[in-house]
Write a protein that holds these residues in place. Structure first.
Motif, PDB file in Angstrom:
ATOM      1  N   UNK A 114      26.512  43.557  48.966  1.00 40.42           N
ATOM      2  CA  UNK A 114      27.666  43.682  49.858  1.00 40.42           C
ATOM      3  C   UNK A 114      27.486  42.713  51.015  1.00 40.42           C
ATOM      4  N   UNK A 115      28.502  41.884  51.262  1.00 41.85           N
ATOM      5  CA  UNK A 115      28.447  40.910  52.357  1.00 41.85           C
ATOM      6  C   UNK A 115      29.552  41.215  53.359  1.00 41.85           C
ATOM      7  N   UNK A 173      29.504  30.348  55.918  1.00 39.48           N
ATOM      8  CA  UNK A 173      28.229  30.678  55.281  1.00 39.48           C
ATOM      9  C   UNK A 173      28.447  31.687  54.162  1.00 39.48           C
ATOM     10  N   UNK A 174      29.307  32.664  54.400  1.00 36.18           N
ATOM     11  CA  UNK A 174      29.548  33.708  53.410  1.00 36.18           C
ATOM     12  C   UNK A 174      30.066  33.190  52.089  1.00 36.18           C
ATOM     13  N   UNK A 175      30.935  32.195  52.133  1.00 34.30           N
ATOM     14  CA  UNK A 175      31.493  31.636  50.896  1.00 34.30           C
ATOM     15  C   UNK A 175      30.411  30.975  50.052  1.00 34.30           C
ATOM     16  N   UNK A 195      27.172  31.502  50.253  1.00 38.30           N
ATOM     17  CA  UNK A 195      26.210  32.527  49.856  1.00 38.30           C
ATOM     18  C   UNK A 195      26.737  33.334  48.679  1.00 38.30           C
ATOM     19  N   UNK A 196      28.021  33.632  48.694  1.00 37.12           N
ATOM     20  CA  UNK A 196      28.640  34.349  47.572  1.00 37.12           C
ATOM     21  C   UNK A 196      28.485  33.567  46.277  1.00 37.12           C
ATOM     22  N   UNK A 197      28.752  32.268  46.336  1.00 37.80           N
ATOM     23  CA  UNK A 197      28.611  31.418  45.140  1.00 37.80           C
ATOM     24  C   UNK A 197      27.182  31.418  44.634  1.00 37.80           C
ATOM     25  N   UNK A 198      26.219  31.325  45.555  1.00 38.11           N
ATOM     26  CA  UNK A 198      24.805  31.304  45.164  1.00 38.11           C
ATOM     27  C   UNK A 198      24.414  32.614  44.483  1.00 38.11           C
ATOM     28  N   UNK A 199      24.827  33.734  45.041  1.00 38.27           N
ATOM     29  CA  UNK A 199      24.466  35.032  44.469  1.00 38.27           C
ATOM     30  C   UNK A 199      25.057  35.212  43.075  1.00 38.27           C
ATOM     31  N   UNK A 256      24.570  41.160  56.286  1.00 37.45           N
ATOM     32  CA  UNK A 256      25.499  41.373  57.401  1.00 37.45           C
ATOM     33  C   UNK A 256      25.679  40.071  58.192  1.00 37.45           C
ATOM     34  N   UNK A 257      26.829  39.431  57.994  1.00 36.96           N
ATOM     35  CA  UNK A 257      27.136  38.176  58.683  1.00 36.96           C
ATOM     36  C   UNK A 257      28.241  38.341  59.726  1.00 36.96           C
TER      37      UNK A 257
END
Length: 304
Positions: free
Chosen positions: A6-7, A14-16, A18-22, A68-69
């Motif tokens: 959960x982000x 950064x979230x975008x 990081x989502x792709x990496x995960x 948590x970002x």
């Protein structure tokens, strides 16, 4: 079955990434957003409203990890008293929402990884090297980061591993800090700010996301970690390198500190002061930076 991360703040710069990496690493991702979005194969969207203290509890209950970002952008607007309060409250109240759901449901997750900032060390001019044991500062940035991390530590009181990522200046393609700065330098109008001697701890967004991923599966990671390359980059050397990439040498004088203070108010301390931070702790945890040379990082970010 895929592990779920959960982000909060997952729709940002950064979230975008990081989502792709995960997703690339085989995780499913849930994102907390103020507005409901259409789910995809790998991403589920859930609504929350920090100001009204409401959250879709399912987002937390299905999570194996939480990153948590979320938080108001520190550099987006002048620091009026109301703005300062919004910056702090967005960090404290958002964690409180998550904490309440975890505690009420006795929900255990594998790790809670929270953003923080190197601003915790305060507005420093000088060559002092700050590591994770350096005393926090009492200025606005320092106290904001302390409250941010204290909020994250409430999660640790539930018996959950908590990691706090103290982030430096994030460099990335077509977004973040460079999105505003690159056009100025492209048209040969770039220059150093103030004295130019202030240190600028930086990190490539790919390395930052890799640190977050490391914090998820590396169970030895606990507490605070600086997320910035340890080098000698100052505002002047950063500006000189950026101009070099665009094919010229800086010809304009430094932007005077007094002018930046007039334009930005108290927020000018972000660009007029800096910190020199150690990366020893994160590297000792086994992390290796992909980008450790500022010119290489900038060229990667600016190439088409």
């Amino acid at each position: 079955m895929k592990k779920n991360v959960l982000i909060s703040g997952g729709t940002g710069f950064i979230g975008k990434r990081l989502t792709s990496l995960l997703i690339e690493k085989g995780y499913s991702v849930s994102i907390l957003s103020r507005s409901k979005k259409q789910d995809t194969t790998d991403i589920s969207y859930y609504q929350w409203d920090i100001s009204n203290q409401s959250i879709d509890e399912e987002s937390v209950l299905k999570a194996d990890f939480i990153i948590h970002l979320a938080g108001e952008n520190i550099a987006e607007k002048r620091w009026t008293q109301d703005r300062k309060e919004a910056i702090v409250q967005s960090r404290e109240q958002s964690v409180q929402l998550i904490y309440d759901v975890l505690k009420k449901n006795n929900k255990k997750i594998d790790a809670f990884v929270s953003a923080s900032g190197i601003g915790i060390y305060g507005a420093i001019n000088g060559s002092k090297i700050c590591d994770e044991n350096t005393s926090p500062a009492n200025d606005f940035l320092g106290t904001t980061c302390q409250k941010w991390e204290a909020a994250a530590d409430t999660i640790a009181s539930l018996g959950i591993r908590v990691v706090k990522i103290r982030t430096g200046l994030v460099l990335g393609k077509d977004d973040g800090f460079l999105k505003k700065l690159a056009p100025i330098f492209k048209y040969r109008l770039g220059s150093a700010l103030g004295s130019g001697k202030q240190y600028m701890p930086w990190i490539h967004v790919e390395d930052l996301c890799a640190i977050y991923f490391e914090a998820l599966y590396n169970s030895t990671m606990n507490g605070a970690y600086n997320a910035a390359v340890y080098d000698n980059t100052t505002n002047a050397s950063f500006s000189k390198t950026l101009a070099k990439i665009f094919g010229y040498s800086i010809w304009l004088p430094n932007v005077p500190a007094f002018l930046l203070k007039i334009i930005l108010g108290e927020m000018a301390q972000i660009v007029l002061t800096g910190q020199r931070t150690s990366s020893e702790k994160i590297e000792n945890a086994g992390f290796q930076f992909q980008y450790k040379v500022i010119e290489n990082a900038l060229r990667d970010c600016l190439q088409k």
